[in-house]
Design a protein around this motif. Structure first.
Motif, short mmCIF file in Angstrom:
data_model
loop_
_atom_site.label_atom_id
_atom_site.label_comp_id
_atom_site.label_asym_id
_atom_site.label_seq_id
_atom_site.Cartn_x
_atom_site.Cartn_y
_atom_site.Cartn_z
N ILE A 123 -27.84 -19.25 2.42
CA ILE A 123 -28.56 -19.06 3.68
C ILE A 123 -28.22 -17.74 4.36
CG2 ILE A 123 -28.71 -21.55 4.07
CD1 ILE A 123 -26.58 -21.16 6.29
N ASP A 124 -27.22 -17.02 3.83
CA ASP A 124 -26.86 -15.73 4.42
C ASP A 124 -26.30 -14.84 3.32
OD1 ASP A 124 -26.27 -13.66 6.08
OD2 ASP A 124 -24.65 -14.64 7.17
N ASN A 125 -26.65 -13.58 3.38
CA ASN A 125 -26.25 -12.63 2.35
C ASN A 125 -25.40 -11.51 2.91
OD1 ASN A 125 -26.74 -13.00 -0.31
ND2 ASN A 125 -28.43 -11.56 -0.47
N THR A 126 -24.65 -11.79 3.99
CA THR A 126 -23.87 -10.76 4.65
C THR A 126 -22.83 -10.20 3.69
OG1 THR A 126 -24.15 -11.96 6.72
CG2 THR A 126 -22.51 -10.22 6.69
N THR A 127 -22.97 -8.93 3.35
CA THR A 127 -22.11 -8.37 2.30
C THR A 127 -20.66 -8.21 2.73
OG1 THR A 127 -22.77 -6.17 3.02
CG2 THR A 127 -24.01 -7.15 1.21
N SER A 128 -20.39 -8.10 4.04
CA SER A 128 -19.02 -7.86 4.48
C SER A 128 -18.11 -9.04 4.20
CB SER A 128 -19.00 -7.53 5.98
OG SER A 128 -19.43 -8.65 6.73
N ARG A 129 -18.67 -10.23 4.11
CA ARG A 129 -17.81 -11.39 3.85
C ARG A 129 -18.30 -12.22 2.67
NH1 ARG A 129 -20.37 -13.85 8.78
NH2 ARG A 129 -21.82 -15.41 7.99
N GLY A 130 -19.22 -11.69 1.89
CA GLY A 130 -19.72 -12.45 0.76
C GLY A 130 -21.02 -13.14 1.09
N ARG A 131 -21.07 -14.45 0.95
CA ARG A 131 -22.28 -15.23 1.18
C ARG A 131 -21.95 -16.45 2.04
NH1 ARG A 131 -23.32 -11.20 -1.14
NH2 ARG A 131 -24.62 -10.87 -2.98
N THR A 132 -22.97 -17.05 2.62
CA THR A 132 -22.80 -18.34 3.30
C THR A 132 -23.66 -19.37 2.58
OG1 THR A 132 -22.39 -17.30 5.44
CG2 THR A 132 -22.99 -19.62 5.46
N LEU A 133 -23.06 -20.48 2.19
CA LEU A 133 -23.77 -21.56 1.51
C LEU A 133 -23.86 -22.77 2.42
CD1 LEU A 133 -22.25 -21.66 -2.11
CD2 LEU A 133 -24.17 -20.31 -1.27
N ARG A 134 -25.02 -23.47 2.34
CA ARG A 134 -25.15 -24.79 2.96
C ARG A 134 -25.20 -25.80 1.82
NH1 ARG A 134 -29.78 -24.49 5.70
NH2 ARG A 134 -28.89 -24.32 7.80
N PHE A 135 -24.21 -26.67 1.77
CA PHE A 135 -24.20 -27.71 0.75
C PHE A 135 -25.11 -28.85 1.17
CE2 PHE A 135 -20.34 -25.41 -0.26
CZ PHE A 135 -20.36 -25.40 -1.65
N LEU A 136 -25.98 -29.27 0.26
CA LEU A 136 -26.96 -30.33 0.53
C LEU A 136 -26.38 -31.64 0.02
CD1 LEU A 136 -30.08 -28.29 -0.68
CD2 LEU A 136 -29.04 -28.35 1.61
N TYR A 137 -25.90 -32.44 0.93
CA TYR A 137 -25.22 -33.68 0.54
C TYR A 137 -25.53 -34.75 1.60
CZ TYR A 137 -21.53 -36.60 -1.49
OH TYR A 137 -20.85 -37.61 -2.12
N ASP A 138 -25.99 -35.92 1.14
CA ASP A 138 -26.44 -36.96 2.06
C ASP A 138 -25.34 -37.91 2.51
OD1 ASP A 138 -29.04 -36.04 2.05
OD2 ASP A 138 -29.60 -37.26 0.30
N GLY A 139 -24.23 -37.94 1.79
CA GLY A 139 -23.16 -38.89 2.13
C GLY A 139 -22.35 -38.45 3.32
N SER A 140 -21.27 -39.19 3.58
CA SER A 140 -20.38 -38.88 4.69
C SER A 140 -19.63 -37.59 4.42
CB SER A 140 -19.38 -40.01 4.91
OG SER A 140 -18.47 -40.08 3.81
N TYR A 141 -19.03 -37.05 5.47
CA TYR A 141 -18.26 -35.82 5.32
C TYR A 141 -17.09 -36.03 4.37
CZ TYR A 141 -15.17 -31.91 6.30
OH TYR A 141 -14.35 -30.82 6.16
N GLU A 142 -16.44 -37.18 4.47
CA GLU A 142 -15.29 -37.48 3.61
C GLU A 142 -15.72 -37.52 2.14
OE1 GLU A 142 -16.02 -39.07 6.41
OE2 GLU A 142 -14.35 -38.23 7.59
N GLU A 143 -16.90 -38.12 1.88
CA GLU A 143 -17.40 -38.18 0.50
C GLU A 143 -17.77 -36.79 -0.01
OE1 GLU A 143 -19.51 -42.60 0.44
OE2 GLU A 143 -20.60 -40.89 1.28
N PHE A 144 -18.37 -35.99 0.88
CA PHE A 144 -18.73 -34.62 0.50
C PHE A 144 -17.48 -33.82 0.14
CE2 PHE A 144 -18.70 -30.31 2.38
CZ PHE A 144 -19.42 -29.66 1.39
N LYS A 145 -16.47 -33.90 0.98
CA LYS A 145 -15.26 -33.12 0.76
C LYS A 145 -14.58 -33.56 -0.54
CE LYS A 145 -12.78 -29.96 3.07
NZ LYS A 145 -12.03 -30.29 4.28
N GLU A 146 -14.56 -34.85 -0.79
CA GLU A 146 -13.96 -35.36 -2.02
C GLU A 146 -14.72 -34.85 -3.24
OE1 GLU A 146 -12.98 -39.64 -4.20
OE2 GLU A 146 -13.46 -39.59 -2.06
N THR A 147 -16.05 -34.86 -3.15
CA THR A 147 -16.88 -34.37 -4.26
C THR A 147 -16.67 -32.88 -4.47
OG1 THR A 147 -18.58 -36.05 -3.84
CG2 THR A 147 -19.24 -34.12 -5.12
N LEU A 148 -16.68 -32.13 -3.38
CA LEU A 148 -16.51 -30.67 -3.46
C LEU A 148 -15.18 -30.31 -4.11
CD1 LEU A 148 -17.57 -27.83 -2.63
CD2 LEU A 148 -16.33 -28.14 -0.48
#
Length: 351
Positions: A123-148
């Motif tokens: 979602i962002d291509n700012t070269t000074s810090r790399g990139r920004t990603l939005r992870f598309l995940y429907d579960g809870s935050y805890e489940e997302f973090k565990e999966t990641l």
């Protein structure tokens, strides 16, 4: 000072790809900064140089599995993603470095896991810090973090060890025994030498421990690209110094005892927010402190650090404390001897 003054040839065989069998049995060079005298010891001998009432300040940041392998949509091209820091928990936003960066554009989707169990959108291509990603995940935050994190690998630098050569042991080896607060993409290398046995001996010697938290980020991977060091800007890193830690350090100084900064991150953290009376202030914020010679230190009386790569900001900070010529001579001694460089390598104590 100039960038080129910190350049030297570092042969690949001088870089440690594995830690010593026992954490506190790495080699330790001791350099006396008043005379430049050098001694050759083991890390477990560090208590020979400190006594009752002295304080070791350590960084209790915790490394997370920041390295991910994925594929780009449609083309299926292999993509390496390095997680830097979480920007927004609710929206699953992360700052990352992508390799190869030139193939990634805003709107591209990246897939991770054997069954593409995790998807992210650029979602962002700012070269000074790399990139920004939005992870598309429907579960809870805890489940997302565990999966990641289940898909991630220990972020041992590739110049130390290729990702393909990582073993399950690296997950433990690339983490201090006192790691507590998750947020770092690199281990505080000097802290890796501390063992539980050494901590127990510190108690017997009445040497205090104090902890700050400084999460190492992209600044540890970004090369200095300006010859004039005064023009280099460090990336900000999260720093927390609690009132309790500040009190321990300030009382140590008031009582005439020594403060040892364990690692460059601790050195930078202690020097970030200092009063006119040379006292540490409690702090919870961001630091982009860059220390290079010449610099007047207010807090540490001694530092211990690993041997760093040429032209690195870590080497520059060590040289600021020990003196440029003396530190560069110590590095030459290390290169001519059997010392190893890098986070799995040996230590340099400057007192």
């Amino acid at each position: 000072m100039k960038l080129s003054q910190f350049n030297f040839l570092l042969p690949a065989e001088k870089i440690a790809s594995e830690p010593p069998r026992w954490r506190d049995e790495a080699k330790m060079m001791v350099m006396h900064r008043d005379t430049g005298e050098i001694e050759h010891r083991l890390f477990k001998d560090i208590l020979d140089y400190f006594g009752k009432g002295d304080t070791f300040v350590l960084n209790d940041t915790k490394v997370f599995p920041a390295s991910l392998s994925g594929k780009k949509e449609k083309t299926g091209a292999d993509i390496e993603v390095f997680l830097l820091r979480e920007l927004n928990q609710e929206q699953r936003l992360w700052d990352v470095i992508v390799d190869p960066a030139r193939k990634i554009r805003i709107g591209n989707k990246l897939y991770f896991g054997e069954d593409d169990s995790l998807v992210a959108e650029v979602i962002d291509n700012t070269t000074s810090r790399g990139r920004t990603l939005r992870f598309l995940y429907d579960g809870s935050y805890e489940e997302f973090k565990e999966t990641l994190f289940s898909l991630g690998r220990t972020p041992v630098p590739t110049w130390v060890k290729p990702q393909s050569a990582l073993t399950p042991e690296d997950k433990e080896n690339f983490q201090t025994i006192f790691a507590k607060y998750e947020g770092a993409v690199s281990a505080p290398a000097a802290g890796l030498h501390f063992s539980r046995e050494l901590f127990n001996r510190m108690i017997l010697h009445d040497v205090n421990k104090a902890f700050i938290t400084m999460h190492m980020g992209i600044g540890h991977f970004r090369q200095v690209d300006v010859e004039d060091l005064s023009k280099h800007k460090m990336d900000s890193e999260r720093l927390i110094i609690t009132p309790e830690t500040a009190d321990i350090i300030n009382n140590t100084k008031k009582n005439g005892h020594k403060v040892l900064a364990v690692g460059v991150t601790v050195m930078r953290g202690l020097e970030t927010y200092v009063t006119t009376n040379d006292e540490v202030r409690p702090f919870d914020g961001w630091s982009n402190k860059f220390i290079f010679p010449p610099y007047r230190f207010a807090i540490p009386d001694a530092i211990v650090s690993n041997f760093h790569r040429p032209c690195s900001t870590m080497l520059m900070s060590v040289a600021a404390f020990g003196g440029y010529e003396k530190v560069m001579h110590a590095y030459k001694v290390a290169l001519d001897g059997d010392y190893k460089f890098g986070p799995y390598g040996d230590a340099l104590l400057i007192i």
